[in-house]
Each structure stands twice: as structure tokens, then as C-alpha cells.
Scaffold this active site. Structure first.
Site, PDB file in Angstrom:
ATOM      1  N   THR A  61       0.827  -1.209   0.000  1.00 24.95           N
ATOM      2  CA  THR A  61       0.000   0.000   0.000  1.00 24.95           C
ATOM      3  C   THR A  61       0.861   1.259   0.000  1.00 24.95           C
ATOM      4  OG1 THR A  61      -0.127  -0.196   2.410  1.00 24.95           O
ATOM      5  CG2 THR A  61      -2.010  -1.018   1.151  1.00 24.95           C
TER       6      THR A  61
ATOM      7  N   GLY B 206      17.751  -9.470   1.740  1.00 27.73           N
ATOM      8  CA  GLY B 206      16.684 -10.144   1.011  1.00 27.73           C
ATOM      9  C   GLY B 206      15.641 -10.797   1.877  1.00 27.73           C
ATOM     10  N   ALA B 207      15.605 -10.467   3.160  1.00 22.54           N
ATOM     11  CA  ALA B 207      14.645 -11.103   4.072  1.00 22.54           C
ATOM     12  C   ALA B 207      13.353 -10.306   4.210  1.00 22.54           C
ATOM     13  CB  ALA B 207      15.274 -11.286   5.456  1.00 22.54           C
ATOM     14  N   GLY B 208      13.298  -9.117   3.637  1.00 28.68           N
ATOM     15  CA  GLY B 208      12.098  -8.285   3.765  1.00 28.68           C
ATOM     16  C   GLY B 208      12.069  -7.483   5.051  1.00 28.68           C
TER      17      GLY B 208
ATOM     18  N   SER C 249      18.152  -2.705   3.067  1.00 29.73           N
ATOM     19  CA  SER C 249      18.557  -1.643   2.134  1.00 29.73           C
ATOM     20  C   SER C 249      18.241  -0.265   2.700  1.00 29.73           C
ATOM     21  CB  SER C 249      17.873  -1.828   0.776  1.00 29.73           C
ATOM     22  OG  SER C 249      16.467  -1.827   0.898  1.00 29.73           O
TER      23      SER C 249
ATOM     24  N   ASP D 183       9.664   2.251   4.430  1.00 28.12           N
ATOM     25  CA  ASP D 183      10.851   1.698   5.074  1.00 28.12           C
ATOM     26  C   ASP D 183      11.723   2.793   5.675  1.00 28.12           C
ATOM     27  OD1 ASP D 183       9.858  -0.650   4.128  1.00 28.12           O
ATOM     28  OD2 ASP D 183      11.468  -1.042   2.705  1.00 28.12           O
TER      29      ASP D 183
ATOM     30  N   TYR E  81       8.181  -7.102  -8.270  1.00 29.22           N
ATOM     31  CA  TYR E  81       7.770  -5.921  -7.499  1.00 29.22           C
ATOM     32  C   TYR E  81       7.388  -4.771  -8.431  1.00 29.22           C
ATOM     33  CZ  TYR E  81       8.234  -2.321  -3.829  1.00 29.22           C
ATOM     34  OH  TYR E  81       8.020  -1.301  -2.946  1.00 29.22           O
TER      35      TYR E  81
END
Length: 395
Positions: A39, A126-128, A132, A176, A226
Site C-alpha cells: 500500500t 533479502g529477508a524483507g 537496504s 521503510d 515488485y
């Protein structure tokens, strides 16, 4: 923390011997999104929280325009570049994230003269869990402090988002960076990604804990679907705007709006829009549940979120779905869902404290039996946002 801090400073001096004056140590957390997935770039609501684990950056200014980067996570690689050589290079791998931030800071007018930099990341790539955004924010915040460059935390977060969008090539939203920047211990962040307004919501879990489970199936955002999902949402918004030009984002729409343009939509675009509309409603309901201490109601909303991400947005995949199916049947688990962009990565679950060990045993046995991969578990503490830990002068 004292042991980690000493080790980091010792490692920095090992890789970058010489002058011990003005070594700076900064930290930015990772984040877990409790509910409100996909979202953020649609201008909607999200409910993330900063983790107590994240990325550390030790740095010391140079005056020759050179940047020398090392990472505890990639000990065999040294990344170096000059202030006039900031283009993306595939061979620089992880180093492109700080390099991209330095490029954005240079455009913003920061006087950068070079630096020796050492990173240590506690978050699996890469684990969410926003490794980054964590390395981006610690780099941007740290250099603003080191260079005495005045930039608000909101502008710092927006700079880091621009870097990911344009330098790395991932069309991510702002969630994020905001969670990493503004997080507060034992609170979640109710963020409107369209307006950047947010409230901090107390996270009162009582005798429950947040358990993050890593599928250990790595995925890279730029290489996943994505960006394809973003394009599908943009097509849906364009169809809606023919009837409602005043709508700016998909999260302005309701299910009734979708029904009115259903005959103009590709079936897959209709499904994407339905997820965004219902997920936005779930976030609002989840905040009310937390504010009323209705933790079980919150858990049910988490489960509904995963089902929507699986059926309508199609970003879960067999590894996350397997964890979800196992975990929601575990005794003591009142809510679970995928967290992050999907296509691998992690789930987040609410589990009663005394049943966490049996939860881990059951999940490991069934998941490993299916895929031959062993999941990793993190009992998550909710921490504060980006900050400076220490400034070392002299010996």
C-alpha cells in the site's frame, strides 16, 4: 551493546589503521511491517515498527576525495571510489547502496571530502526486513552529521527513497525509510504514505511476542515482480481516473469504485486494486484494535492480510504460504502474515511467550520436511530509529 561497539571500533582500526581522531559510530534499525503491505507506493496506510537490530556504520573523514568501504558481512570485498566516480557498478554489489546515497548527498550540496567506512549489518539481506533502507539511512544520516549538513529527517528519508528508486531501480514507497528514521521503542508507526503524516501507536503485547520467521529463500526486489505490481496498480489508477480525475492514488478508491470500472479492467488489475482497497481498510482497523488492546482482533486482520496478498496480489509464493499455513495452526499463535515485498523473505507472527519454543519446533519440522530449508527465527524487540552511538577522539 558495549561488546559490539568495541568490536566494531577494533575492526575499523584494523582495516583502516592510522589516525584515531574523530571516528564516528552510527546505527539505523531494520523494520518489520505489521500490516499494510504494497500500500505504501499506492499512497496508503501502513503500520511498521523499527527493530532493535539493524546496520552499524563506523566512519572517519578523509580529505582526498576517496571513499574506502568495508563490510563485516562481505569481508573479502573492498569497495572504493572517488567523489567524481559515483556511477552504479554491478561489481560493487552491496557498495552501490552507500555510493548511491553519497551521490544524492552530493547533489543536495553536502561537502563530501571522502571517508573510510566500515559496516556491520545484523539484518539478513533479502529477508524483507529493510536491510537496504537501513544501510541507506545510516549512511545519509551519518554523513549529514559528519559534514554538519542541515537536513531534516523527513528530507533524509526522501533522499534515501530517491536513491532506491533512481539509482538502484526499485520503485519502493516511503514506508521503510520513515520507519527506520522515526521509529520508537515499543511503538508501531501508523503512517499515511500519501501525506507523510504519522502517529506512534503503543504496541502492548502483554505475554505475547513478535516472532519473525525467515524462509531463507532469498529474493531481490529489483529482480522480482515488485515493479510489475506497481505497473499493474498504475494501470488500475488510470482507469479509475477516467471517472474520478480527483483521485490521486489507488488508496483513494473503494470497492464500489472498482465495481464501476470493472468492465474496463484486466482481471489481474482488478485483483491488485481489490487488495489495495481492502488492505488499507485493514490497517485502519488494526490501529483501532491495538489502541483498544484487542490483540486477537489484530491477529485476525494479519491473517486476512496474508490471504489477500496470496490470492489478490499474488506476492507470497510457496515458501511464505507454507510458513503461513503451518504457523496459523500452531498453538499460541494468534496472528501471522508475510512481511515485506514477498517472493520469499519473512513472516511475522504474534505468539504467546511460553509457546514460542514449541512454535519454532513445529514450524521447523514441517517446513524443513517440505523444502529442505531450515527457517531462522528472530524474537523481535521494537527499538528506536537512526542515531549516533559514539564519537571517538584521540587514542
Amino acid at each position: 551493546m558495549l561488546g559490539v561497539k568495541k568490536q566494531l571500533l577494533d575492526d575499523f582500526r584494523h582495516y583502516f589503521p592510522g589516525n584515531n581522531d574523530d571516528i564516528r559510530l552510527f546505527f539505523a534499525p531494520g523494520r518489520v511491517n505489521l500490516i499494510g503491505e504494497h500500500t505504501d507506493y499506492n499512497g496508503g496506510y501502513v503500520l511498521p515498527a523499527a527493530l532493535s537490530k539493524g546496520t552499524y556504520m563506523v566512519c572517519r573523514v578523509r580529505h582526498d576525495g576517496e571513499f574506502h568501504l568495508k563490510s563485516a558481512n562481505f569481508p573479502d570485498q573492498t569497495v572504493h571510489f572517488s567523489i567524481n566516480q559515483l556511477d552504479y557498478k554491478t561489481s560493487d554489489d552491496w557498495g552501490n547502496y552507500p555510493k548511491g546515497i553519497i551521490s544524492e548527498l552530493k547533489k543536495a550540496g553536502t561537502e563530501l571530502t571522502g571517508a573510510d567506512i566500515y559496516y556491520y549489518g545484523e539484518i539478513p539481506n533479502g529477508a524483507g526486513l529493510s536491510s537496504s533502507a537501513s544501510i541507506g539511512m545510516v549512511t545519509a544520516f551519518g554523513f549529514c552529521q559528519v559534514c554538519q549538513f542541515s537536513m531534516s529527517l523527513i528530507d533524509t528519508a526522501l533522499l534515501c527513497q530517491r536513491m532506491e528508486n533512481h539509482y538502484i531501480g526499485v520503485n519502493s514507497g516511503i514506508m521503510d525509510q520513515f520507519a527506520v528514521g522515526f521509529g520508537k521503542k515499543d511503538h508501531a508507526m501508523f503512517l499515511n504514505c500519501g501525506t507523510h503524516e504519522f502517529d506512534l501507536v503503543p504496541l502492548r503485547l502483554g505475554n505475547y511476542k513478535l516472532v519473525i520467521t525467515n524462509t531463507n529463500k532469498r529474493r531481490g526486489l529489483a529482480d522480482s515482480k515488485y515493479n510489475e505490481r506497481i505497473a499493474e496498480c498504475q494501470r488500475g489508477l488510470a482507469a479509475i481516473q477516467e471517472l474520478h480525475p480527483e483521485y490521486n492514488t489507488l488508496t483513494d478508491i473503494s470497492l464500489d469504485d472498482i465495481e464501476k470500472v470493472k468492465n474496463k479492467l484486466e482481471p489481474v488489475v482488478e485483483k491488485r486494486m481489490r487488495h489495495v482497497a481492502t488492505e488499507n481498510e485493514r490497517v485502519v482497523a488494526a490501529v483501532k484494535a491495538l489502541e483498544s488492546d484487542h490483540l486477537e482482533a489484530f491477529g485476525k486482520l494479519m491473517i486476512a492480510s496474508h490471504e489477500s496478498l496470496r490470492n489478490d496480489y499474488e506476492v507470497t509464493g510457496q515458501h511464505l504460504d507454507m510458513l503461513f499455513d503451518i504457523q496459523q495452526d500452531c498453538k499460541g499463535c494468534i496472528g501471522t502474515r508475510m512481511t515485506g515485498a514477498g517472493f520469499g523473505g519473512c513472516t511475522v507472527s504474534i505468539v504467546k511467550g511460553e509457546q514460542i519454543e514449541s512454535f519454532k519446533e513445529q514450524v521447523t519440522m514441517m517446513y524443513t520436511g517440505k523444502f529442505g530449508l531450515e527457517p531462522s527465527f528472530y524474537i523481535s524487540e521494537i527499538g528506536d530509529g537512526v542515531k549516533e552511538f559514539e564519537r571517538v577522539t584521540g587514542k
